[in-house]
Design an enzyme around this catalytic site. Structure first.
Site, PDB file in Angstrom:
ATOM      1  CE1 TYR A 174      -0.990 -10.190   0.844  1.00  0.00           C
ATOM      2  CE2 TYR A 174      -0.861 -11.080   3.074  1.00  0.00           C
ATOM      3  CZ  TYR A 174      -0.314 -10.330   2.047  1.00  0.00           C
ATOM      4  OH  TYR A 174       0.903  -9.734   2.220  1.00  0.00           O
ATOM      5  CG  HIS A 205       6.061  -2.232  -0.692  1.00  0.00           C
ATOM      6  ND1 HIS A 205       6.201  -3.598  -0.765  1.00  0.00           N
ATOM      7  CD2 HIS A 205       4.910  -2.025  -0.033  1.00  0.00           C
ATOM      8  CE1 HIS A 205       5.159  -4.196  -0.160  1.00  0.00           C
ATOM      9  NE2 HIS A 205       4.367  -3.246   0.299  1.00  0.00           N
ATOM     10  CG  ASN A 252       2.238  -9.254  -3.449  1.00  0.00           C
ATOM     11  OD1 ASN A 252       3.173 -10.016  -3.699  1.00  0.00           O
ATOM     12  ND2 ASN A 252       2.413  -7.990  -3.137  1.00  0.00           N
ATOM     13  NE  ARG A 273       8.364  -8.201  -2.762  1.00  0.00           N
ATOM     14  CZ  ARG A 273       7.149  -7.743  -2.492  1.00  0.00           C
ATOM     15  NH1 ARG A 273       6.319  -8.419  -1.705  1.00  0.00           N
ATOM     16  NH2 ARG A 273       6.730  -6.609  -3.006  1.00  0.00           N
ATOM     17  CD  GLU A 329       3.216  -8.408  -0.043  1.00  0.00           C
ATOM     18  OE1 GLU A 329       2.062  -8.326   0.428  1.00  0.00           O
ATOM     19  OE2 GLU A 329       3.881  -7.421  -0.388  1.00  0.00           O
ATOM     20  CD  GLU A 367      -0.097  -5.665  -2.717  1.00  0.00           C
ATOM     21  OE1 GLU A 367      -0.582  -4.742  -2.058  1.00  0.00           O
ATOM     22  OE2 GLU A 367      -0.061  -6.835  -2.306  1.00  0.00           O
TER      23      GLU A 367
HETATM   24  C1  GBH Z   1      -0.157  -6.340   1.072  1.00  0.00           C
HETATM   25  O1  GBH Z   1      -1.282  -5.984   0.304  1.00  0.00           O
HETATM   26  C2  GBH Z   1       0.887  -5.241   1.075  1.00  0.00           C
HETATM   27  O2  GBH Z   1       1.750  -5.360  -0.042  1.00  0.00           O
HETATM   28  C3  GBH Z   1       1.727  -5.241   2.337  1.00  0.00           C
HETATM   29  O3  GBH Z   1       2.493  -4.076   2.385  1.00  0.00           O
HETATM   30  C4  GBH Z   1       0.834  -5.403   3.543  1.00  0.00           C
HETATM   31  O4  GBH Z   1       1.534  -5.327   4.739  1.00  0.00           O
HETATM   32  C5  GBH Z   1       0.119  -6.734   3.420  1.00  0.00           C
HETATM   33  O5  GBH Z   1      -0.673  -6.709   2.283  1.00  0.00           O
HETATM   34  C6  GBH Z   1      -0.820  -7.073   4.562  1.00  0.00           C
HETATM   35  O6  GBH Z   1      -1.935  -6.239   4.570  1.00  0.00           O
HETATM   36  O7  GBH Z   1     -10.830  -3.627   2.661  1.00  0.00           O
HETATM   37  O8  GBH Z   1     -10.766  -1.955   0.893  1.00  0.00           O
HETATM   38  O9  GBH Z   1      -9.171  -1.891   2.677  1.00  0.00           O
HETATM   39  C7  GBH Z   1      -2.279  -6.980   0.232  1.00  0.00           C
HETATM   40  C8  GBH Z   1      -3.424  -6.599  -0.661  1.00  0.00           C
HETATM   41  C9  GBH Z   1      -5.410  -5.355  -0.922  1.00  0.00           C
HETATM   42  C10 GBH Z   1      -5.038  -6.523   1.079  1.00  0.00           C
HETATM   43  C11 GBH Z   1      -6.444  -4.491  -0.244  1.00  0.00           C
HETATM   44  C12 GBH Z   1      -6.052  -5.655   1.778  1.00  0.00           C
HETATM   45  C13 GBH Z   1      -7.961  -4.353   1.664  1.00  0.00           C
HETATM   46  C14 GBH Z   1      -9.028  -3.752   0.852  1.00  0.00           C
HETATM   47  N1  GBH Z   1      -4.406  -5.802   0.027  1.00  0.00           N
HETATM   48  N2  GBH Z   1      -7.061  -5.198   0.861  1.00  0.00           N
HETATM   49  S1  GBH Z   1     -10.020  -2.715   1.829  1.00  0.00           S
END
Ligand code: GBH
Length: 490
Positions: free
Chosen positions: A316, A128, A314, A82, A380, A175
């Protein structure tokens, strides 16, 4: 468990797995072959926008080192890869009347051919986060519905025409929540707009995120309409969107915290998934925002509803949710990782927002499957090991916490398929290599491959070995045998 009692669910034979990346995070070479600037080029160069003050000019140098990258993917034996296409390489100034850059087309064309020659299926994201800077300057980019929808759809058309004969898996957007909230609400991502005047000279966090989200949905849906009307029949691919969304779990059993968790799901994931799969914005979002949430016309809704062939996920982590607070960007919900008894939900990652909690992943897969009834592509999923960046390389390669994380998530994924009957068709851990981690610069590493930023040498971490040698083969075997992973790998 008696295996005879299990549902017959298993992973499909054409289950896709591989690793994920994004153009601006890996490519570098930002001023070659006719590429123009994206909003991230300028943003990351302003003082204080990235943790280490670094930017994407070099990144992991993948624009130059693409053959090495493909060789490593081959070594890992992935079925799919991807990656995203950089809009400002294809149409440098971005707009529907701006010239197409043949060199940009040629680069991705060669890249796609090389993947296919090696038996790797390209899984392509159109957007992206690297919006052509010119569109932001010309008309404020995603804020301008009348312009951006047409410009995005034209960009999508150019990609379908150039690559659609070979690319059969498309993601329109990565996202939309991050595009809207981080870019136009918190102002911590490009273009950095926010009501917080310490952060940003311009912006309005009380309206712009929802205008941007609205326009991203419309752009996505119109690109899908175009694909279905003019390309799908001859090219025969699938197209959809990928949403970020972490599992929201009530802090305790009190009704107000149970309601808070549902609010958090509605305002983050439901904001986009409800219109796209169910044809309406969530009631909670309307109630919270009133007329600050734009309306879709009935014609627009006809284009939006059903505009994704699958659910791109996606995810985490999991957040414990408490009612309270007045932050609309967080659904007026307070997030914590600390349970009522004072213990932590899971192992802490390098970044504050991420702890390892595999049960939450399984719960999310079930929630999405029950609510939207779409096949799920996990596009993801990943973990940043604490202080990995400051360890000597040899130690960083022994990324035990990341191995644990993937042990948990792959197990949870398999349980969701085999025991819960969820329809899951792809799994792409984030990320193939350490890379430019947006506002974190290069401080946070998400790769299963270590990148030495002095030499750009790539070194597989334990997690890469674990995934490619142990877990992916075993997962396929377990699905075939219909037994839980734990019965094979303790
Ligand atoms: C992904 O987003 C991205 O698609 C990718 O590009 C990136 O490298 C990867 O995460 C790792 O970070 O605390 O308010 O800053 C993941 C979704 C949503 C995770 C927002 C981090 C932080 C909110 N993200 N979150 S804040």
């Amino acid at each position: 468990m008696n295996t005879a009692d299990l549902p017959v669910s298993k992973l499909p034979k054409d289950f896709l797995w591989g690793f994920a990346t994004a153009s601006f995070q890996i490519e570098g070479s930002t001023d070659v072959d006719g590429r123009a600037k994206s909003i991230w080029d300028d943003f990351s160069k302003q003082p204080g926008k990235t943790q280490d003050g670094r930017n994407g000019d070099i990144a992991t140098d993948s624009y130059r080192l693409w053959k090495d990258d493909i060789a490593l993917l081959v070594k890992y034996g992935v079925k799919s890869y991807r990656f995203s296409i950089s809009w400002p390489r294809i149409i440098p100034l971005g707009g529907r009347n701006d010239p197409i850059n043949p060199k940009g087309i040629e680069w991705y064309s060669n890249f796609i051919d090389a993947l296919l020659d090696n038996g790797i299926i390209p899984f392509v994201t159109l957007y992206h986060w690297d919006l052509p800077q010119a569109l932001h300057e010309r008309y404020k980019g995603w804020l301008n519905k009348d312009e951006i929808v047409q410009d995005y759809v034209r960009y999508a058309r150019v990609c379908f025409e150039a690559f659609g004969g070979r690319v059969k898996h498309w993601l329109t957007m990565n996202e939309p929540w991050c595009i809207s909230v981080l870019g136009y609400g918190r102002g911590i991502h490009a273009p950095g707009r926010s009501s917080d005047r310490h952060r940003s000279p311009e912006g309005d966090s009380s309206t712009e995120p929802w205008i941007v989200g609205h326009n991203v949905i419309l752009s996505h849906a119109n690109a899908v309409k175009l694909y279905r009307e003019e390309f799908k029949e001859t090219q025969g691919g699938q197209i959809g969107i990928t949403l970020n969304g972490d599992w929201a779990m009530p802090y305790d059993n009190s009704p107000k915290n149970i309601a808070a968790a549902q609010q958090a799901m509605d305002a983050a994931l439901g904001w986009f998934a409800d219109p796209i799969y169910l044809g309406r914005y969530p009631t909670f979002l309307k109630k919270m925002l009133g007329d600050r949430l734009p309306d879709f016309t009935p014609e627009e809704l006809r284009v939006i509803k059903g505009s994704s062939d699958f659910y791109g996920m996606n995810t985490y982590t999991t957040n414990l949710c408490k009612a309270g607070g007045d932050d609309e960007l967080q659904a007026k919900v307070i997030y914590t990782f600390t349970r009522p008894d004072g213990t932590q939900l899971g192992t802490q990652a390098h970044c504050g927002w991420l702890q390892d909690y595999p049960d939450g992943f399984r719960a999310l897969l079930n929630y999405v499957w029950k609510r939207y009834r779409m096949p799920i592509y996990v596009t993801e999923n990943g973990f940043a090991v604490k202080n990995e960046n400051s360890k000597p390389m040899k130690e960083a390669l022994l990324d035990h916490d990341r191995v644990q994380y993937f042990r948990g998530t792959t197990n949870a994924l398999l349980s969701a398929v085999v025991e819960d009957g969820v329809d899951i068709r792809a799994y792409f851990p984030w990320s193939f290599v350490d890379n430019f981690e947006w506002a974190d610069g290069y401080v946070t590493r998400f790769g299963v491959t270590y990148v030495d930023y002095e030499t750009q040498a790539r070194h597989p971490k334990e997690s890469a070995k674990f995934l490619v040698k142990v877990y992916f083969p075993v997962i396929l075997l377990c699905c075939f045998l219909k037994v839980p992973l734990a019965t094979v790998v303790p």
